[in-house]
Design a protein around this motif. Structure first.
Motif, PDB file in Angstrom:
ATOM      1  N   ILE A 121      -2.624  -4.650   7.098  1.00  0.00           N
ATOM      2  CA  ILE A 121      -1.280  -4.714   7.668  1.00  0.00           C
ATOM      3  C   ILE A 121      -0.266  -5.128   6.611  1.00  0.00           C
ATOM      4  O   ILE A 121       0.784  -4.493   6.437  1.00  0.00           O
ATOM      5  N   GLY A 122      -0.581  -6.193   5.882  1.00  0.00           N
ATOM      6  CA  GLY A 122       0.344  -6.666   4.851  1.00  0.00           C
ATOM      7  C   GLY A 122       0.559  -5.640   3.758  1.00  0.00           C
ATOM      8  O   GLY A 122       1.688  -5.434   3.288  1.00  0.00           O
ATOM      9  N   THR A 123      -0.518  -4.973   3.347  1.00  0.00           N
ATOM     10  CA  THR A 123      -0.402  -3.958   2.305  1.00  0.00           C
ATOM     11  C   THR A 123       0.473  -2.795   2.765  1.00  0.00           C
ATOM     12  O   THR A 123       1.286  -2.265   2.000  1.00  0.00           O
ATOM     13  N   MET A 124       0.340  -2.390   4.036  1.00  0.00           N
ATOM     14  CA  MET A 124       1.146  -1.283   4.539  1.00  0.00           C
ATOM     15  C   MET A 124       2.620  -1.667   4.675  1.00  0.00           C
ATOM     16  O   MET A 124       3.505  -0.845   4.423  1.00  0.00           O
ATOM     17  N   ILE A 125       2.885  -2.902   5.059  1.00  0.00           N
ATOM     18  CA  ILE A 125       4.278  -3.361   5.112  1.00  0.00           C
ATOM     19  C   ILE A 125       4.876  -3.335   3.709  1.00  0.00           C
ATOM     20  O   ILE A 125       5.997  -2.858   3.496  1.00  0.00           O
ATOM     21  N   ARG A 126       4.134  -3.815   2.750  1.00  0.00           N
ATOM     22  CA  ARG A 126       4.591  -3.831   1.357  1.00  0.00           C
ATOM     23  C   ARG A 126       4.787  -2.413   0.833  1.00  0.00           C
ATOM     24  O   ARG A 126       5.780  -2.116   0.140  1.00  0.00           O
ATOM     25  N   THR A 127       3.862  -1.506   1.165  1.00  0.00           N
ATOM     26  CA  THR A 127       3.957  -0.120   0.710  1.00  0.00           C
ATOM     27  C   THR A 127       5.138   0.583   1.366  1.00  0.00           C
ATOM     28  O   THR A 127       5.864   1.341   0.718  1.00  0.00           O
ATOM     29  N   ALA A 128       5.329   0.331   2.662  1.00  0.00           N
ATOM     30  CA  ALA A 128       6.477   0.922   3.359  1.00  0.00           C
ATOM     31  C   ALA A 128       7.781   0.466   2.722  1.00  0.00           C
ATOM     32  O   ALA A 128       8.725   1.251   2.545  1.00  0.00           O
ATOM     33  N   ASP A 129       7.846  -0.789   2.365  1.00  0.00           N
ATOM     34  CA  ASP A 129       9.013  -1.349   1.681  1.00  0.00           C
ATOM     35  C   ASP A 129       9.239  -0.618   0.354  1.00  0.00           C
ATOM     36  O   ASP A 129      10.347  -0.156   0.054  1.00  0.00           O
ATOM     37  N   ALA A 130       8.187  -0.469  -0.427  1.00  0.00           N
ATOM     38  CA  ALA A 130       8.302   0.190  -1.727  1.00  0.00           C
ATOM     39  C   ALA A 130       8.690   1.660  -1.598  1.00  0.00           C
ATOM     40  O   ALA A 130       9.405   2.213  -2.444  1.00  0.00           O
ATOM     41  N   ALA A 131       8.235   2.306  -0.528  1.00  0.00           N
ATOM     42  CA  ALA A 131       8.499   3.736  -0.324  1.00  0.00           C
ATOM     43  C   ALA A 131       9.857   3.993   0.326  1.00  0.00           C
ATOM     44  O   ALA A 131      10.207   5.145   0.586  1.00  0.00           O
ATOM     45  N   GLY A 132      10.599   2.956   0.610  1.00  0.00           N
ATOM     46  CA  GLY A 132      11.914   3.124   1.204  1.00  0.00           C
ATOM     47  C   GLY A 132      11.897   3.457   2.678  1.00  0.00           C
ATOM     48  O   GLY A 132      12.827   4.072   3.195  1.00  0.00           O
ATOM     49  N   ILE A 133      10.829   3.035   3.366  1.00  0.00           N
ATOM     50  CA  ILE A 133      10.761   3.242   4.809  1.00  0.00           C
ATOM     51  C   ILE A 133      11.722   2.266   5.493  1.00  0.00           C
ATOM     52  O   ILE A 133      11.871   1.122   5.068  1.00  0.00           O
ATOM     53  N   ASP A 134      12.362   2.731   6.552  1.00  0.00           N
ATOM     54  CA  ASP A 134      13.406   1.917   7.183  1.00  0.00           C
ATOM     55  C   ASP A 134      12.873   0.861   8.137  1.00  0.00           C
ATOM     56  O   ASP A 134      13.427  -0.234   8.240  1.00  0.00           O
ATOM     57  N   ILE A 151       1.276 -12.128   5.692  1.00  0.00           N
ATOM     58  CA  ILE A 151       2.466 -12.499   4.924  1.00  0.00           C
ATOM     59  C   ILE A 151       2.165 -12.503   3.424  1.00  0.00           C
ATOM     60  O   ILE A 151       2.952 -12.004   2.612  1.00  0.00           O
ATOM     61  N   ARG A 152       1.010 -13.043   3.042  1.00  0.00           N
ATOM     62  CA  ARG A 152       0.658 -13.059   1.615  1.00  0.00           C
ATOM     63  C   ARG A 152       0.475 -11.639   1.085  1.00  0.00           C
ATOM     64  O   ARG A 152       0.921 -11.317  -0.026  1.00  0.00           O
ATOM     65  N   SER A 153      -0.180 -10.784   1.860  1.00  0.00           N
ATOM     66  CA  SER A 153      -0.426  -9.417   1.420  1.00  0.00           C
ATOM     67  C   SER A 153       0.870  -8.617   1.286  1.00  0.00           C
ATOM     68  O   SER A 153       0.983  -7.749   0.427  1.00  0.00           O
TER      69      SER A 153
END
Length: 251
Positions: A121-134, A151-153
């Motif tokens: 979950i944390g990795t996908m939130i971080r990846t979505a952030d990096a990919a410019g997902i809204d 949160i840490r991930s």
């Protein structure tokens, strides 16, 4: 600055309770740990109070935007309110928020259906952030976004983009009415992701680590996608798959 030394102090007990989802839900608060996360949180209006171990100096990079209270604590207290074996000695209590979504401005979405592993979950939130997902939307059965491991991930991405919870069926209907294409992920009844073209707006749904996206949700999408496997592995990790698709789909 207040200095708390007793591990039996009532405020210490309150901080410790925030390691539990039940108490996070009851209070509308959660706890974060580490200089980087707190620095990111301080850029928002989410921070209520900060706790710093007595042998640690407050970093100069922290901008105290809303003047949260600061409390000095002992190493023993750090161990109690941390969920790690080696506490970093700096903590903050933040308020949970439920952002308002505007489909005229926010047009790229990642939806999680029953994803439970905190690291994923944390990795996908971080990846979505990096990919410019809204926006990231957590469907029923997914893990808690305020779990300390999540949160840490996510490495601070909680404070960069809206993360909401909701019924995915309702969201799919909302996307369709707004003309936002909805893509599911599946190994059956799907097409290779390269058979669709990148687009300005989309909603991508990824599913549970073992069961994938629920069939009733897959039946409502515009198209379901799969990522070809060229080696002997049966499947990709859901967070890795999400990263590939998010970067490919965005125009």
């Amino acid at each position: 600055m207040e200095h708390i030394q007793s591990t039996k102090n009532s405020r210490v007990k309150e901080w410790k309770k925030l390691l539990s989802k039940k108490d996070r839900d009851l209070t509308g608060k959660y706890i974060i740990e580490g200089e980087h996360l707190i620095e990111e949180a301080l850029r928002t209006n989410d921070v209520i109070e900060i706790m710093i171990q007595e042998n640690i100096q407050m970093p100069d990079t922290w901008i105290m935007k809303n003047s949260p209270s600061v409390t000095m604590i002992t190493a023993d207290i750090s161990k109690i309110i941390s969920d790690t074996k080696t506490p970093q000695g700096v903590f903050a209590v933040c308020r949970k928020n439920e952002p308002i979504i505007d489909l005229t401005k926010q047009i790229k979405f990642l939806l999680l259906d029953g994803v439970q592993d905190p690291g994923n979950i944390g990795t996908m939130i971080r990846t979505a952030d990096a990919a410019g997902i809204d926006v990231v939307i957590m469907g029923e059965g997914s893990g808690d976004i305020y779990n300390p491991k999540v949160i840490r991930s996510a490495q601070g991405s909680h404070f960069h983009l809206p993360i909401v919870t909701g019924d995915l069926h309702t969201w799919i209907e909302t996307f369709k009415k707004s003309g936002i294409p909805v893509f599911g992920t599946s190994l059956e009844g799907a097409v290779s992701y390269k058979e669709v073209s990148p687009t300005d707006s989309f909603a991508l749904i990824v599913g549970n680590e073992g069961a994938g996206v629920a069939r009733e949700i897959l039946n409502k999408t515009d198209k379901n996608l799969f990522i070809p496997i060229f080696g002997k592995s049966e499947s990709l990790n859901v967070a890795v798959a999400a990263g590939i698709l998010l970067y490919y789909l965005r125009k």
